[in-house]
Design a protein around this motif. Structure first.
Motif, PDB file in Angstrom:
ATOM      1  N   LEU A  35       0.839  -1.196   0.000  1.00  0.00           N
ATOM      2  CA  LEU A  35       0.000   0.000   0.000  1.00  0.00           C
ATOM      3  C   LEU A  35       0.871   1.242   0.000  1.00  0.00           C
ATOM      4  CD1 LEU A  35      -2.795   1.391   0.296  1.00  0.00           C
ATOM      5  CD2 LEU A  35      -2.470   1.237   2.775  1.00  0.00           C
ATOM      6  N   ALA A  36       0.672   2.103  -0.992  1.00  0.00           N
ATOM      7  CA  ALA A  36       1.273   3.433  -1.004  1.00  0.00           C
ATOM      8  C   ALA A  36       0.119   4.417  -0.809  1.00  0.00           C
ATOM      9  CB  ALA A  36       2.009   3.704  -2.306  1.00  0.00           C
ATOM     10  N   PRO A  37      -0.140   4.844   0.422  1.00  0.00           N
ATOM     11  CA  PRO A  37      -1.328   5.657   0.688  1.00  0.00           C
ATOM     12  C   PRO A  37      -1.254   7.059   0.107  1.00  0.00           C
ATOM     13  CG  PRO A  37       0.008   5.469   2.656  1.00  0.00           C
ATOM     14  CD  PRO A  37       0.629   4.554   1.642  1.00  0.00           C
ATOM     15  N   LEU A  38      -0.057   7.570  -0.122  1.00  0.00           N
ATOM     16  CA  LEU A  38       0.085   8.896  -0.726  1.00  0.00           C
ATOM     17  C   LEU A  38       1.471   8.992  -1.339  1.00  0.00           C
ATOM     18  CD1 LEU A  38      -1.018  11.738  -1.280  1.00  0.00           C
ATOM     19  CD2 LEU A  38       0.012  12.459   0.876  1.00  0.00           C
ATOM     20  N   TYR A  39       1.526   9.053  -2.672  1.00  0.00           N
ATOM     21  CA  TYR A  39       2.813   9.230  -3.310  1.00  0.00           C
ATOM     22  C   TYR A  39       2.790  10.500  -4.141  1.00  0.00           C
ATOM     23  CZ  TYR A  39       0.458   6.758  -7.182  1.00  0.00           C
ATOM     24  OH  TYR A  39      -0.429   6.347  -8.146  1.00  0.00           O
ATOM     25  N   THR A  74      -3.450  10.577  -4.402  1.00  0.00           N
ATOM     26  CA  THR A  74      -2.927   9.394  -5.067  1.00  0.00           C
ATOM     27  C   THR A  74      -2.902   8.229  -4.087  1.00  0.00           C
ATOM     28  OG1 THR A  74      -0.666  10.040  -4.480  1.00  0.00           O
ATOM     29  CG2 THR A  74      -1.462  10.716  -6.651  1.00  0.00           C
ATOM     30  N   ILE A  75      -3.131   7.031  -4.616  1.00  0.00           N
ATOM     31  CA  ILE A  75      -3.030   5.825  -3.798  1.00  0.00           C
ATOM     32  C   ILE A  75      -2.755   4.633  -4.711  1.00  0.00           C
ATOM     33  CG2 ILE A  75      -5.516   5.350  -3.868  1.00  0.00           C
ATOM     34  CD1 ILE A  75      -5.230   4.343  -0.947  1.00  0.00           C
ATOM     35  N   HIS A  76      -1.888   3.741  -4.264  1.00  0.00           N
ATOM     36  CA  HIS A  76      -1.581   2.517  -5.006  1.00  0.00           C
ATOM     37  C   HIS A  76      -1.714   1.341  -4.050  1.00  0.00           C
ATOM     38  CE1 HIS A  76       0.255  -0.033  -8.076  1.00  0.00           C
ATOM     39  NE2 HIS A  76       0.915  -0.618  -7.077  1.00  0.00           N
ATOM     40  N   PHE A  77      -2.345   0.254  -4.534  1.00  0.00           N
ATOM     41  CA  PHE A  77      -2.598  -0.907  -3.686  1.00  0.00           C
ATOM     42  C   PHE A  77      -2.385  -2.176  -4.487  1.00  0.00           C
ATOM     43  CE2 PHE A  77      -5.605  -4.215  -2.320  1.00  0.00           C
ATOM     44  CZ  PHE A  77      -5.178  -4.406  -1.011  1.00  0.00           C
ATOM     45  N   GLU A  78      -1.753  -3.157  -3.846  1.00  0.00           N
ATOM     46  CA  GLU A  78      -1.592  -4.484  -4.442  1.00  0.00           C
ATOM     47  C   GLU A  78      -1.884  -5.538  -3.390  1.00  0.00           C
ATOM     48  OE1 GLU A  78       2.038  -5.242  -6.537  1.00  0.00           O
ATOM     49  OE2 GLU A  78       2.177  -3.179  -7.305  1.00  0.00           O
ATOM     50  N   ALA A  79      -2.508  -6.640  -3.821  1.00  0.00           N
ATOM     51  CA  ALA A  79      -2.760  -7.790  -2.954  1.00  0.00           C
ATOM     52  C   ALA A  79      -2.403  -9.045  -3.734  1.00  0.00           C
ATOM     53  CB  ALA A  79      -4.231  -7.823  -2.523  1.00  0.00           C
ATOM     54  N   TRP A  80      -1.582  -9.906  -3.129  1.00  0.00           N
ATOM     55  CA  TRP A  80      -1.102 -11.111  -3.794  1.00  0.00           C
ATOM     56  C   TRP A  80      -1.346 -12.329  -2.911  1.00  0.00           C
ATOM     57  CZ3 TRP A  80       0.862 -11.073  -8.735  1.00  0.00           C
ATOM     58  CH2 TRP A  80       1.157  -9.816  -9.268  1.00  0.00           C
ATOM     59  N   LYS A  81      -1.722 -13.415  -3.567  1.00  0.00           N
ATOM     60  CA  LYS A  81      -1.870 -14.704  -2.906  1.00  0.00           C
ATOM     61  C   LYS A  81      -1.316 -15.756  -3.844  1.00  0.00           C
ATOM     62  CE  LYS A  81      -5.097 -17.701  -0.451  1.00  0.00           C
ATOM     63  NZ  LYS A  81      -6.503 -17.925  -0.039  1.00  0.00           N
ATOM     64  N   GLY A  82      -0.188 -16.368  -3.450  1.00  0.00           N
ATOM     65  CA  GLY A  82       0.474 -17.288  -4.353  1.00  0.00           C
ATOM     66  C   GLY A  82       0.991 -16.537  -5.569  1.00  0.00           C
ATOM     67  N   ASP A  83       0.658 -17.045  -6.751  1.00  0.00           N
ATOM     68  CA  ASP A  83       1.118 -16.422  -8.000  1.00  0.00           C
ATOM     69  C   ASP A  83       0.153 -15.368  -8.532  1.00  0.00           C
ATOM     70  OD1 ASP A  83       3.398 -18.016  -8.063  1.00  0.00           O
ATOM     71  OD2 ASP A  83       2.405 -19.619  -9.190  1.00  0.00           O
ATOM     72  N   LEU A  87      -4.140  -5.427  -8.609  1.00  0.00           N
ATOM     73  CA  LEU A  87      -3.483  -4.132  -8.533  1.00  0.00           C
ATOM     74  C   LEU A  87      -4.514  -3.038  -8.764  1.00  0.00           C
ATOM     75  CD1 LEU A  87      -1.604  -6.261 -10.399  1.00  0.00           C
ATOM     76  CD2 LEU A  87       0.042  -4.421 -10.112  1.00  0.00           C
ATOM     77  N   ALA A  88      -4.434  -1.971  -7.970  1.00  0.00           N
ATOM     78  CA  ALA A  88      -5.334  -0.828  -8.132  1.00  0.00           C
ATOM     79  C   ALA A  88      -4.546   0.455  -7.924  1.00  0.00           C
ATOM     80  CB  ALA A  88      -6.497  -0.907  -7.152  1.00  0.00           C
ATOM     81  N   ASP A  89      -4.886   1.476  -8.696  1.00  0.00           N
ATOM     82  CA  ASP A  89      -4.161   2.747  -8.610  1.00  0.00           C
ATOM     83  C   ASP A  89      -5.130   3.882  -8.918  1.00  0.00           C
ATOM     84  OD1 ASP A  89      -1.047   3.700  -8.679  1.00  0.00           O
ATOM     85  OD2 ASP A  89      -2.307   5.021  -9.872  1.00  0.00           O
ATOM     86  N   LEU A  90      -5.030   4.947  -8.136  1.00  0.00           N
ATOM     87  CA  LEU A  90      -5.832   6.154  -8.374  1.00  0.00           C
ATOM     88  C   LEU A  90      -4.928   7.369  -8.282  1.00  0.00           C
ATOM     89  CD1 LEU A  90      -8.538   7.644  -8.763  1.00  0.00           C
ATOM     90  CD2 LEU A  90      -8.788   7.616  -6.263  1.00  0.00           C
ATOM     91  N   ASN A  91      -5.006   8.222  -9.296  1.00  0.00           N
ATOM     92  CA  ASN A  91      -4.190   9.435  -9.349  1.00  0.00           C
ATOM     93  C   ASN A  91      -5.088  10.585  -9.782  1.00  0.00           C
ATOM     94  OD1 ASN A  91      -2.389  11.511 -10.562  1.00  0.00           O
ATOM     95  ND2 ASN A  91      -0.800  10.038 -10.019  1.00  0.00           N
ATOM     96  N   TRP A  92      -5.263  11.567  -8.883  1.00  0.00           N
ATOM     97  CA  TRP A  92      -6.093  12.743  -9.182  1.00  0.00           C
ATOM     98  C   TRP A  92      -5.272  14.000  -8.948  1.00  0.00           C
ATOM     99  CZ3 TRP A  92      -7.758  16.872  -6.134  1.00  0.00           C
ATOM    100  CH2 TRP A  92      -8.731  17.694  -6.716  1.00  0.00           C
ATOM    101  N   LEU A  93      -5.257  14.875  -9.948  1.00  0.00           N
ATOM    102  CA  LEU A  93      -4.482  16.108  -9.879  1.00  0.00           C
ATOM    103  C   LEU A  93      -5.352  17.289 -10.265  1.00  0.00           C
ATOM    104  CD1 LEU A  93      -1.233  14.957 -11.746  1.00  0.00           C
ATOM    105  CD2 LEU A  93      -1.516  15.189  -9.273  1.00  0.00           C
TER     106      LEU A  93
END
Length: 216
Positions: A35-39, A74-83, A87-93
């Motif tokens: 999780l990148a809560p604010l980049y 901005t926020i970036h999120f990833e969740a992985w289980k096994g292989d 992925l989700a990403d939101l960028n608002w300017l």
């Protein structure tokens, strides 16, 4: 007003990542999260607009990005289980700029541009640190032009594209990881492509800094 074309160059300066790192040698089936809560991004936005028959260049230079940046989320999120992963990403300017329109009257204009980029994708790890990805990207441009004559033009455009691509994330050392991505697609756009290269430095098990750039 007609938005003739637009392109976006985005530089990722710093990303604070709270993560359970995705490790290729981890055979666990437990969910792992990033999780990148604010980049932070520095933006170079270029294109042209046609305003009442006059073609106007719109350019937000990288050097002026922070002066013209009025708001961002901005926020970036990833969740992985096994292989497999999501992925989700939101960028608002929200960017603002003043310019003088071409012509003998010297009419000035204030342009406020809101830009939204949202992605949702699935991923599959097919090799050590290598991933297939595929998903959809929503993009929207909402410019508001206020002329010194008192007139206001408020159009907006939005579109959706599908994309497929690859990610490669080799571990360079105990703390450093190279994160790269390239994808290509289309739909509402004739052709869209996206490339990113970044270096992640792990400050601790759950916090990392990321430096790099992205071109869309």
């Amino acid at each position: 007003m007609r938005l003739k074309s637009a392109s976006v160059f985005v530089l990722m300066l710093v990303a604070l990542t709270m993560t359970n790192p995705v490790a290729a040698d981890d055979a666990s089936d437990e969910w792992q999260f990033q999780l990148a809560p604010l980049y932070l991004w520095a933006v170079d936005l270029g294109g042209t607009m046609s305003v009442r028959g006059a073609e106007v260049p719109v350019q937000v230079e990288f050097a002026d990005a922070f002066d013209k940046l009025e708001a961002a989320f901005t926020i970036h999120f990833e969740a992985w289980k096994g292989d497999w992963g999501i992925l989700a990403d939101l960028n608002w300017l929200d960017i603002g700029s003043d310019l003088t329109l071409p012509g003998p009257l010297g009419v000035t204009a204030r342009i406020d541009l809101q830009q939204t980029l949202a992605e949702l994708a699935g991923g599959y790890q097919f090799d050590d640190r290598a991933y297939f990805i595929g998903g959809v990207r929503y993009a929207a441009l909402d410019p508001k032009i206020t002329l010194s004559t008192g007139h206001q033009i408020d159009p907006d455009q939005s579109w959706v594209d599908g994309f497929v691509g690859l990610m490669w994330r080799p571990q360079l050392s105990k703390r450093w990881t190279f994160a790269s991505r390239f994808d290509i697609g289309g739909g509402s756009s004739n052709l869209v492509w996206n490339g990113m290269a970044a270096f992640d430095w792990a400050m601790s098990r759950h916090v990392a800094l990321s430096f790099g750039y992205r071109y869309l």
